[in-house]
Design an enzyme around this catalytic site. Structure first.
Site, PDB file in Angstrom:
ATOM      1  N   ASN A   1       0.798  -1.298   0.123  1.00  0.00           N
ATOM      2  CA  ASN A   1       0.333   0.125  -0.255  1.00  0.00           C
ATOM      3  C   ASN A   1       0.324   1.084   0.259  1.00  0.00           C
ATOM      4  OD1 ASN A   1      -1.685   1.946   0.974  1.00  0.00           O
ATOM      5  ND2 ASN A   1      -2.032   1.303   2.852  1.00  0.00           N
ATOM      6  N   TRP A   2       1.107   1.659  -0.804  1.00  0.00           N
ATOM      7  CA  TRP A   2       2.280   3.228  -1.584  1.00  0.00           C
ATOM      8  C   TRP A   2       0.981   4.484  -0.847  1.00  0.00           C
ATOM      9  CZ3 TRP A   2       4.054   2.491  -7.115  1.00  0.00           C
ATOM     10  CH2 TRP A   2       4.987   1.376  -7.050  1.00  0.00           C
ATOM     11  N   LYS A   3       0.107   4.620   0.065  1.00  0.00           N
ATOM     12  CA  LYS A   3      -0.153   5.563   0.917  1.00  0.00           C
ATOM     13  C   LYS A   3      -0.091   6.915  -0.806  1.00  0.00           C
ATOM     14  CE  LYS A   3       0.153   3.210   5.050  1.00  0.00           C
ATOM     15  NZ  LYS A   3       0.080   3.680   6.219  1.00  0.00           N
TER      16      LYS A   3
ATOM     17  N   HIS B   1      -9.213   1.416   4.733  1.00  0.00           N
ATOM     18  CA  HIS B   1      -8.052   1.468   5.616  1.00  0.00           C
ATOM     19  C   HIS B   1      -7.862   2.199   6.979  1.00  0.00           C
ATOM     20  CE1 HIS B   1      -3.890   2.774   6.031  1.00  0.00           C
ATOM     21  NE2 HIS B   1      -3.246   1.261   5.285  1.00  0.00           N
TER      22      HIS B   1
ATOM     23  N   GLU C   1      -6.405   4.890   7.886  1.00  0.00           N
ATOM     24  CA  GLU C   1      -5.906   6.460   7.410  1.00  0.00           C
ATOM     25  C   GLU C   1      -7.860   6.473   7.358  1.00  0.00           C
ATOM     26  OE1 GLU C   1      -2.853   5.363   5.323  1.00  0.00           O
ATOM     27  OE2 GLU C   1      -2.164   5.336   7.080  1.00  0.00           O
TER      28      GLU C   1
ATOM     29  N   GLU D   1      -5.351  -5.205  10.093  1.00  0.00           N
ATOM     30  CA  GLU D   1      -4.501  -3.750  10.430  1.00  0.00           C
ATOM     31  C   GLU D   1      -4.642  -3.392  12.088  1.00  0.00           C
ATOM     32  OE1 GLU D   1      -2.055  -2.719   7.197  1.00  0.00           O
ATOM     33  OE2 GLU D   1      -4.208  -1.254   7.028  1.00  0.00           O
TER      34      GLU D   1
ATOM     35  N   GLY E   1       3.141   2.266  10.586  1.00  0.00           N
ATOM     36  CA  GLY E   1       3.642   3.186  10.933  1.00  0.00           C
ATOM     37  C   GLY E   1       4.162   3.090  11.838  1.00  0.00           C
TER      38      GLY E   1
ATOM     39  N   SER F   1       3.511  -2.427  10.295  1.00  0.00           N
ATOM     40  CA  SER F   1       4.996  -2.707  10.187  1.00  0.00           C
ATOM     41  C   SER F   1       5.741  -4.406  10.072  1.00  0.00           C
ATOM     42  CB  SER F   1       5.722  -2.258  11.712  1.00  0.00           C
ATOM     43  OG  SER F   1       5.279  -1.078  12.148  1.00  0.00           O
TER      44      SER F   1
ATOM     45  N   GLY G   1       3.001  -1.394   3.782  1.00  0.00           N
ATOM     46  CA  GLY G   1       3.120  -0.118   3.745  1.00  0.00           C
ATOM     47  C   GLY G   1       4.778   0.439   3.951  1.00  0.00           C
ATOM     48  N   GLY G   2       5.671   1.162   4.933  1.00  0.00           N
ATOM     49  CA  GLY G   2       6.733   1.798   4.713  1.00  0.00           C
ATOM     50  C   GLY G   2       7.768   0.575   3.696  1.00  0.00           C
TER      51      GLY G   2
HETATM   52  P1  PGA Z   1       3.215   0.129   7.824  1.00  0.00           P
HETATM   53  O1  PGA Z   1       1.257   0.529   7.021  1.00  0.00           O
HETATM   54  O2  PGA Z   1       4.121  -1.230   6.889  1.00  0.00           O
HETATM   55  O3  PGA Z   1       3.783   1.281   7.125  1.00  0.00           O
HETATM   56  O4  PGA Z   1       3.077  -0.004   8.761  1.00  0.00           O
HETATM   57  C1  PGA Z   1       0.934  -1.042   6.969  1.00  0.00           C
HETATM   58  C2  PGA Z   1      -1.021  -0.500   6.117  1.00  0.00           C
HETATM   59  O5  PGA Z   1      -0.995   0.732   6.493  1.00  0.00           O
HETATM   60  O6  PGA Z   1      -1.605  -0.926   5.358  1.00  0.00           O
END
Ligand code: PGA
Length: 258
Positions: A10-12, A99, A101, A171, A177, A215, A236-237
């Site tokens: 997920n590149w956000k 998600h 966010e 999640e 994050g 994470s 994500g990251g």
């Molecule tokens: P993260 O993000 O791996 O940076 O914790 C995961 C996500 O938000 O899908």
């Protein structure tokens, strides 16, 4: 044990269209250097880039699929800034819905997400519904109640066949994050709870992919993916650069190839 996995990034709000193209070419090239991985049908590789990268990414890789980070439930009209399902047709297989966010930064609620899940089905996309508790909710002992509520409301009104075609990403919000990962036991516990809940909704509950996110990185992906009821990861990251994301894909290969 043989398992099937979805390894999703997920590149956000990261990577311009040209950076996205560069990434796809590099990752595709790396996969091609490993023919056993390139041939492996049990691992699905999926990236959720920004909307504007979807069209330029079309056709760059046979192995890397694309998904949308969100979808709106109307087809057209005065909805400034939203993305219509019609605009995503032919560009994505999966659609990420709810998600954390979207829930916590943009205030989306379960009833909105339920409409989005239904829209995804209407247009032939596979919805990936994200659920998860905050730290406050976990510490108050509300994790399981909250997961049940998010799942029930998110999937409300869907047929058993439709439910069998969703993917769920668990999640924990406190792990996104933050560098804090749920321990494999914590993740497995919630995943098996989700599987039990799905059992009441569809006879095909065993086939529903349950992804863990929060994470995930090369150093913990093998252990996470080895857990029962974990069928993939939403990263994500660590999905923003080719090397760590490829390492995570490799750890899934080690498990399926066993
Ligand atoms: P993260 O993000 O791996 O940076 O914790 C995961 C996500 O938000 O899908």
């Amino acid at each position: 044990m043989k398992k099937e996995f979805i390894i999703a990034g997920n590149w956000k709000m990261h990577h311009t269209a040209s950076e996205s193209i560069e990434f796809f070419k590099a990752l595709d090239g790396k996969i091609a250097e490993h023919p056993e991985l390139a041939r492996e049908k049990r691992i699905e590789i999926l990236i959720f880039p920004s909307f504007i990268s979807l069209y330029p990414l079309k056709g760059i890789s046979q192995k890397i699929k694309t998904g949308a980070q969100d979808i709106f439930f109307e087809e057209k009209g005065a909805f400034t800034g939203e993305i219509s399902p019609l605009m995503l047709q032919g560009l994505v297989t999966y659609v990420l819905i709810g998600h954390s966010e979207r829930r916590h930064v943009f205030g989306e609620i379960d009833s909105d997400l339920n409409k989005k899940v239904k829209t995804a089905f209407k247009f032939g996309f596979s919805p990936m519904l994200c659920i998860g508790e905050t730290l406050v909710e976990r510490e108050a002992g509300k994790t399981f109640d909250l997961i049940k509520e998010q799942l029930d409301k998110g999937l409300e009104g869907l047929s058993a066949e439709e439910i069998a075609a969703v993917a769920i990403a668990y999640e924990p919000v406190w792990a996104i994050g933050t560098g804090k990962t749920a321990s494999p036991d914590q993740a497995r516990e919630v995943h098996s709870f989700i599987r039990e809940l799905l059992k009441e909704k569809t006879p095909a509950f065993r086939d529903i992919p349950l992804l863990y996110g929060g994470s995930v990185k090369p150093g913990n992906s093998f252990e996470i993916l080895s857990q029962k009821d974990i069928n993939g990861v939403l990263v994500g990251g660590a999905s923003l650069k080719v090397e760590p994301f490829f390492d995570i894909i490799q750890s899934s290969y080690k498990i399926v190839a066993k």
